[in-house]
Write an enzyme that holds these catalytic residues in place. Structure first.
Site, PDB file in Angstrom:
ATOM      1  N   THR A 170       0.752  -1.139   0.142  1.00  0.00           N
ATOM      2  CA  THR A 170       0.119  -0.123  -0.082  1.00  0.00           C
ATOM      3  C   THR A 170       0.975   1.036  -0.113  1.00  0.00           C
ATOM      4  OG1 THR A 170      -1.761  -1.024   0.982  1.00  0.00           O
ATOM      5  CG2 THR A 170      -1.729   1.278   1.374  1.00  0.00           C
ATOM      6  N   ASP A 179       0.498  -6.478   5.182  1.00  0.00           N
ATOM      7  CA  ASP A 179      -0.444  -7.759   5.235  1.00  0.00           C
ATOM      8  C   ASP A 179       0.506  -8.727   5.733  1.00  0.00           C
ATOM      9  OD1 ASP A 179      -2.756  -6.402   5.035  1.00  0.00           O
ATOM     10  OD2 ASP A 179      -3.029  -7.121   2.985  1.00  0.00           O
TER      11      ASP A 179
HETATM   12  C1  SIN Z   1      -0.986  -2.889   2.892  1.00  0.00           C
HETATM   13  O1  SIN Z   1       0.092  -2.637   2.458  1.00  0.00           O
HETATM   14  O2  SIN Z   1      -1.416  -2.311   3.877  1.00  0.00           O
HETATM   15  C2  SIN Z   1      -1.912  -4.038   2.319  1.00  0.00           C
HETATM   16  C3  SIN Z   1      -1.503  -4.536   1.113  1.00  0.00           C
HETATM   17  C4  SIN Z   1      -0.263  -5.328   1.106  1.00  0.00           C
HETATM   18  O3  SIN Z   1       0.030  -5.918   2.163  1.00  0.00           O
HETATM   19  O4  SIN Z   1       0.687  -5.376   0.066  1.00  0.00           O
END
Ligand code: SIN
Length: 322
Positions: A28, A108
């Protein structure tokens, strides 16, 4: 790969010659949305790591290199990327001019990659992982501050080992837990407390930097299909043990059970796991609780303080290297 110095400090004598390498893997922190008020309907892993660095203030005079190792939503993190990341880290960490490496990642599976790198590399230089809960296009993205805090830790003179920096907190790899789906402070550090905090560009440390005996990148088989297959199961009310037989039939070599409470396992599942164990599958008990270690003896060895997802990695490495 590219190298740059911030333009206002381009003259070489004022440049910090200790290079910080930034390896991008997606997440993200590199995510974008078409709408700036949208904090969930975005696509992770869209912006290159070079672009993320260009957007950062406060790095005047710092020699930086950026390299895109992968560009994935970390839900899709897997053996190939881990292997590549470990090799690129080993390469950069061996360079005398490199002081530290920062790794951008999704939140994640941050706790999994952090544990993997800690066990395989346990570097004498800092490897600082960072991430964000909100995409780069959000009204209040947490990515830039997290990146800056990661840089601060990376530049700390005695820092060493793999760690994660998010929300102003520095986490040791074994203590890192993602515990919230949405909040900016989505991570918790278990019983041990934070390793350090970053406050206005200063690191305040409470514990020793993470260290262990590294297993060694060179011992990872190049062909990731040869890495041991380790499955993760959850013991829950009404659990159907049929999945254990399916795993046995597919040649799984290890199973980690996220047990209830202190790593207890439902009777029917336990019986199936004993069958698997008799067939040569290594079974470990972890807990589905967010915090605490699995204490005392049980039918299968305890994963100790590791989260179930980290225990799965640990068992995979132990089977691979034993
Ligand atoms: C995030 O980074 O918060 C969710 C998506 C991911 O883990 O790549």
């Amino acid at each position: 790969m590219w190298l740059y110095f911030y333009p206002e400090k381009i003259e070489m004598q004022s440049v910090n010659s200790d290079v910080i390498v930034v390896l991008g893997t997606g997440g993200t922190i590199a995510g974008t949305s078409g709408r700036e008020l949208d904090n969930v309907g975005y696509r992770a892993a869209q912006i290159g790591v070079e672009q993320l660095l260009h957007a950062l203030p406060g790095l005047a005079g710092q020699a930086l290199e950026a390299e895109q190792v992968a560009q994935v939503d970390s839900k899709d993190m897997g053996l190939e990327v881990w292997a590549r990341l470990a090799h690129r880290l080993e390469h950069h960490l061996a360079r005398a001019e490199v002081a530290a490496v920062v790794v951008t990642h999704g939140t994640d599976t941050l706790e999994e990659t952090a544990w993997f790198l800690h066990r395989v590399l346990a570097p004498a230089k800092p490897v600082v992982m960072t991430a964000a809960m909100r995409p780069a296009t959000a009204l209040l993205s947490d990515g830039p501050q997290n990146m800056l805090d990661a840089m601060t830790v990376a530049r700390t003179p005695d820092a060493r080992g793999v760690m994660a920096v998010v929300g102003g907190t520095v986490f040791a790899p074994g203590d890192l837990r993602k515990v919230h789906t949405y909040r900016l402070d989505a991570f918790a550090f278990g019983d041990a407390g934070p390793l350090a905090v970053v406050e206005e560009g200063q690191v305040r440390r409470f514990r020793e930097w993470p260290a262990t005996e590294p297993l060694g990148v060179g011992r990872l088989p190049d062909d990731t299909t040869l890495w041991p297959r380790v499955a993760l199961l959850v013991s829950h009310a009404g659990v159907d043990p049929i999945v254990v037989d399916a795993l046995l039939a597919r040649g799984v070599q290890g199973i980690v059970v996220a047990g209830t409470g202190n790593g207890t396992i439902a009777e029917a599942l336990g019986q199936a796991l004993h069958r698997a164990s008799s067939a040569g599958v290594v079974v470990w008990r972890a807990s589905r609780c967010a915090f605490g270690r699995v204490i005392g003896d049980g039918d299968f060895p305890s994963a100790g303080p590791l989260s179930a997802v980290q225990a799965r990695i640990e068992l995979m490495l132990q089977l691979m290297l034993s």
